[in-house]
Scaffold this motif. Structure first.
Motif, PDB file in Angstrom:
ATOM      1  N   GLY A 234       0.794  -1.226   0.000  1.00  0.00           N
ATOM      2  CA  GLY A 234       0.000   0.000   0.000  1.00  0.00           C
ATOM      3  C   GLY A 234       0.822   1.270   0.000  1.00  0.00           C
ATOM      4  O   GLY A 234       0.260   2.371  -0.007  1.00  0.00           O
ATOM      5  N   GLY A 235       2.152   1.141   0.026  1.00  0.00           N
ATOM      6  CA  GLY A 235       3.006   2.319   0.010  1.00  0.00           C
ATOM      7  C   GLY A 235       3.066   3.047   1.339  1.00  0.00           C
ATOM      8  O   GLY A 235       3.206   4.273   1.384  1.00  0.00           O
ATOM      9  N   HIS A 236       2.961   2.292   2.441  1.00  0.00           N
ATOM     10  CA  HIS A 236       3.017   2.878   3.778  1.00  0.00           C
ATOM     11  C   HIS A 236       4.278   2.419   4.508  1.00  0.00           C
ATOM     12  O   HIS A 236       4.889   1.406   4.141  1.00  0.00           O
ATOM     13  N   ASP A 237       4.644   3.155   5.553  1.00  0.00           N
ATOM     14  CA  ASP A 237       5.718   2.688   6.423  1.00  0.00           C
ATOM     15  C   ASP A 237       5.362   1.310   6.971  1.00  0.00           C
ATOM     16  O   ASP A 237       4.210   1.051   7.328  1.00  0.00           O
ATOM     17  N   ARG A 238       6.354   0.451   7.064  1.00  0.00           N
ATOM     18  CA  ARG A 238       6.143  -0.884   7.629  1.00  0.00           C
ATOM     19  C   ARG A 238       6.344  -0.783   9.148  1.00  0.00           C
ATOM     20  O   ARG A 238       7.338  -1.252   9.705  1.00  0.00           O
ATOM     21  N   ASN A 239       5.369  -0.177   9.795  1.00  0.00           N
ATOM     22  CA  ASN A 239       5.457   0.135  11.226  1.00  0.00           C
ATOM     23  C   ASN A 239       4.847  -0.985  12.065  1.00  0.00           C
ATOM     24  O   ASN A 239       3.946  -0.767  12.875  1.00  0.00           O
ATOM     25  N   VAL A 240       5.347  -2.191  11.847  1.00  0.00           N
ATOM     26  CA  VAL A 240       4.766  -3.393  12.446  1.00  0.00           C
ATOM     27  C   VAL A 240       5.803  -4.092  13.319  1.00  0.00           C
ATOM     28  O   VAL A 240       6.979  -4.191  12.948  1.00  0.00           O
ATOM     29  N   SER A 241       5.355  -4.578  14.463  1.00  0.00           N
ATOM     30  CA  SER A 241       6.222  -5.339  15.358  1.00  0.00           C
ATOM     31  C   SER A 241       5.471  -6.579  15.830  1.00  0.00           C
ATOM     32  O   SER A 241       4.234  -6.597  15.858  1.00  0.00           O
ATOM     33  N   PHE A 242       6.238  -7.615  16.189  1.00  0.00           N
ATOM     34  CA  PHE A 242       5.614  -8.835  16.707  1.00  0.00           C
ATOM     35  C   PHE A 242       6.309  -9.254  17.994  1.00  0.00           C
ATOM     36  O   PHE A 242       7.538  -9.369  18.043  1.00  0.00           O
ATOM     37  N   LEU A 243       5.495  -9.515  19.022  1.00  0.00           N
ATOM     38  CA  LEU A 243       5.998  -9.940  20.328  1.00  0.00           C
ATOM     39  C   LEU A 243       5.550 -11.362  20.625  1.00  0.00           C
ATOM     40  O   LEU A 243       4.352 -11.649  20.654  1.00  0.00           O
ATOM     41  N   HIS A 244       6.512 -12.248  20.843  1.00  0.00           N
ATOM     42  CA  HIS A 244       6.219 -13.595  21.314  1.00  0.00           C
ATOM     43  C   HIS A 244       6.273 -13.614  22.840  1.00  0.00           C
ATOM     44  O   HIS A 244       7.225 -13.095  23.434  1.00  0.00           O
ATOM     45  N   VAL A 245       5.254 -14.212  23.450  1.00  0.00           N
ATOM     46  CA  VAL A 245       5.184 -14.297  24.908  1.00  0.00           C
ATOM     47  C   VAL A 245       5.098 -15.762  25.317  1.00  0.00           C
ATOM     48  O   VAL A 245       4.661 -16.612  24.534  1.00  0.00           O
ATOM     49  N   PRO A 246       5.509 -16.097  26.540  1.00  0.00           N
ATOM     50  CA  PRO A 246       5.345 -17.473  27.019  1.00  0.00           C
ATOM     51  C   PRO A 246       3.867 -17.859  27.073  1.00  0.00           C
ATOM     52  O   PRO A 246       2.987 -16.996  27.174  1.00  0.00           O
ATOM     53  N   ALA A 247       3.595 -19.157  27.037  1.00  0.00           N
ATOM     54  CA  ALA A 247       2.214 -19.636  26.945  1.00  0.00           C
ATOM     55  C   ALA A 247       1.474 -19.649  28.275  1.00  0.00           C
ATOM     56  O   ALA A 247       0.246 -19.763  28.298  1.00  0.00           O
ATOM     57  N   THR A 248       2.176 -19.519  29.388  1.00  0.00           N
ATOM     58  CA  THR A 248       1.540 -19.629  30.692  1.00  0.00           C
ATOM     59  C   THR A 248       0.507 -18.530  30.916  1.00  0.00           C
ATOM     60  O   THR A 248       0.714 -17.380  30.515  1.00  0.00           O
ATOM     61  N   CYS A 249      -0.609 -18.906  31.563  1.00  0.00           N
ATOM     62  CA  CYS A 249      -1.724 -17.975  31.757  1.00  0.00           C
ATOM     63  C   CYS A 249      -1.993 -17.667  33.229  1.00  0.00           C
ATOM     64  O   CYS A 249      -3.082 -17.194  33.577  1.00  0.00           O
ATOM     65  N   LEU A 250      -1.027 -17.932  34.099  1.00  0.00           N
ATOM     66  CA  LEU A 250      -1.193 -17.571  35.501  1.00  0.00           C
ATOM     67  C   LEU A 250      -1.325 -16.056  35.634  1.00  0.00           C
ATOM     68  O   LEU A 250      -0.765 -15.299  34.838  1.00  0.00           O
ATOM     69  N   ASP A 251      -2.052 -15.614  36.650  1.00  0.00           N
ATOM     70  CA  ASP A 251      -2.300 -14.180  36.818  1.00  0.00           C
ATOM     71  C   ASP A 251      -1.007 -13.379  36.851  1.00  0.00           C
ATOM     72  O   ASP A 251      -0.899 -12.321  36.213  1.00  0.00           O
ATOM     73  N   GLU A 252      -0.021 -13.888  37.592  1.00  0.00           N
ATOM     74  CA  GLU A 252       1.234 -13.141  37.705  1.00  0.00           C
ATOM     75  C   GLU A 252       1.992 -13.094  36.376  1.00  0.00           C
ATOM     76  O   GLU A 252       2.706 -12.123  36.086  1.00  0.00           O
ATOM     77  N   ASP A 253       1.816 -14.124  35.555  1.00  0.00           N
ATOM     78  CA  ASP A 253       2.484 -14.139  34.254  1.00  0.00           C
ATOM     79  C   ASP A 253       1.811 -13.179  33.274  1.00  0.00           C
ATOM     80  O   ASP A 253       2.482 -12.543  32.453  1.00  0.00           O
ATOM     81  N   ILE A 254       0.500 -13.081  33.357  1.00  0.00           N
ATOM     82  CA  ILE A 254      -0.210 -12.121  32.507  1.00  0.00           C
ATOM     83  C   ILE A 254       0.151 -10.697  32.920  1.00  0.00           C
ATOM     84  O   ILE A 254       0.355  -9.820  32.072  1.00  0.00           O
ATOM     85  N   GLU A 255       0.280 -10.463  34.213  1.00  0.00           N
ATOM     86  CA  GLU A 255       0.674  -9.135  34.691  1.00  0.00           C
ATOM     87  C   GLU A 255       2.079  -8.786  34.216  1.00  0.00           C
ATOM     88  O   GLU A 255       2.327  -7.663  33.753  1.00  0.00           O
ATOM     89  N   LEU A 256       2.998  -9.744  34.311  1.00  0.00           N
ATOM     90  CA  LEU A 256       4.353  -9.496  33.814  1.00  0.00           C
ATOM     91  C   LEU A 256       4.324  -9.276  32.307  1.00  0.00           C
ATOM     92  O   LEU A 256       4.999  -8.370  31.789  1.00  0.00           O
ATOM     93  N   GLY A 257       3.544 -10.083  31.599  1.00  0.00           N
ATOM     94  CA  GLY A 257       3.439  -9.917  30.152  1.00  0.00           C
ATOM     95  C   GLY A 257       2.927  -8.537  29.774  1.00  0.00           C
ATOM     96  O   GLY A 257       3.390  -7.936  28.796  1.00  0.00           O
ATOM     97  N   LYS A 258       1.978  -8.028  30.549  1.00  0.00           N
ATOM     98  CA  LYS A 258       1.472  -6.674  30.300  1.00  0.00           C
ATOM     99  C   LYS A 258       2.587  -5.647  30.452  1.00  0.00           C
ATOM    100  O   LYS A 258       2.751  -4.757  29.603  1.00  0.00           O
TER     101      LYS A 258
END
Length: 281
Positions: A234-258
């Protein structure tokens, strides 16, 4: 299917967060569009969407000063797509363009940063990806399909590059932008060692954050290439990023992920605000 986390009712409605007052004008505000994935295989709940949906709607921070940038406070608004992206090639290929179109209709412009998130089941650390490939998506998605028909075939017809990274529209425009940058304009570039230092500076202490050169040739890399290709074509800046996070869904892990995701956004704003020659796209 499990709980995806707190949902939002529209593209612009967000999970409540701490939004300190800011003296930064709207024209200086950095807008970030965020997506996370839904369940797949044995992952009945996808941590990437739990993290995405926990992000604040906005925050203000002072970038780390460097020789090419100052520490002027920047206000960042975050727009989380209101539902997890299904782990299916055909859905990604149609949904991502639609999400961007809806964003432009709602806000009158493209987001300054597009951040996709996904889980890496075998990784216990956080990683930002550097590149995405056009071909080779042979692993089956939740519909039992490989990615050729919905990705590689179409991208080959458009004669898109074998590999794409974050970067400005063209090398010639890259030079003109650096010579006379617009106020608040971000110049996207792939993450490098300097970026990693900035990211870790914003992360909670002892966070294991890394730069990755292998996004996995599955839906994570597929969505990354899809967004990069849409901007490229489309002729735009490629202003894209991708973040891989661990799969764990414990509350403390989601908070750290945030916190790690917020740190990544701060690092992107800091790095892409520097008026220096980016790495080659």
């Amino acid at each position: 299917m499990g709980d995806y986390g707190q949902a939002v009712s529209s593209l612009t409605a967000q999970v409540p967060g701490s939004n300190p007052p800011s003296s930064v004008t709207d024209s200086d505000e950095i807008s970030v569009l965020v997506t996370g994935f839904g369940p797949f295989k044995s992952n009945l709940v996808n941590a990437s969407y739990l993290i995405a949906s926990s992000l604040p709607s906005a925050f203000t921070f002072s970038p780390t000063p460097s020789k090419n940038s100052d520490a002027t406070p920047r206000r960042v608004s975050i727009h989380v797509h209101p539902s997890p992206i299904p782990v299916a090639y055909s859905t990604v290929s149609t949904t991502i363009p639609a999400i961007l179109d809806d964003y432009v209709k709602a806000h009158g412009r493209r987001p300054d940063i597009v951040l996709h998130m996904g889980i890496a089941g075998m990784r216990k650390f956080y990683s930002v990806e550097t590149k995405a490939h056009r071909d080779g998506y042979v692993m089956s998605d939740i519909k039992g399909r490989a990615g050729y028909e919905d990705g590689e075939k179409h991208w080959r017809e458009l004669d898109l590059p074998l590999m794409l990274k974050a970067g400005p529209v063209t090398e010639s425009e890259e030079i003109s932008v650096i010579a006379s940058p617009e106020k608040g304009h971000l110049i996207p570039r792939p993450p490098d060692d300097n970026f990693l230092v900035a990211w870790k500076t914003f992360c909670p202490p002892e966070t294991d954050a890394r730069i990755s050169t292998d996004a996995g040739r599955y839906l994570c890399e597929f969505i990354f290439y899809t967004s990069l290709a849409q901007a490229y074509h489309g002729g735009h800046d490629r202003n894209v990023s991708f973040l891989h996070v661990p799969a764990t869904c414990l509350d403390e892990d989601i908070e750290l992920g945030k916190e790690v995701a917020i740190a990544l956004i701060k690092a992107l704003v800091t790095s892409w605000s520097d008026e220096q020659v980016p790495s080659n796209p």
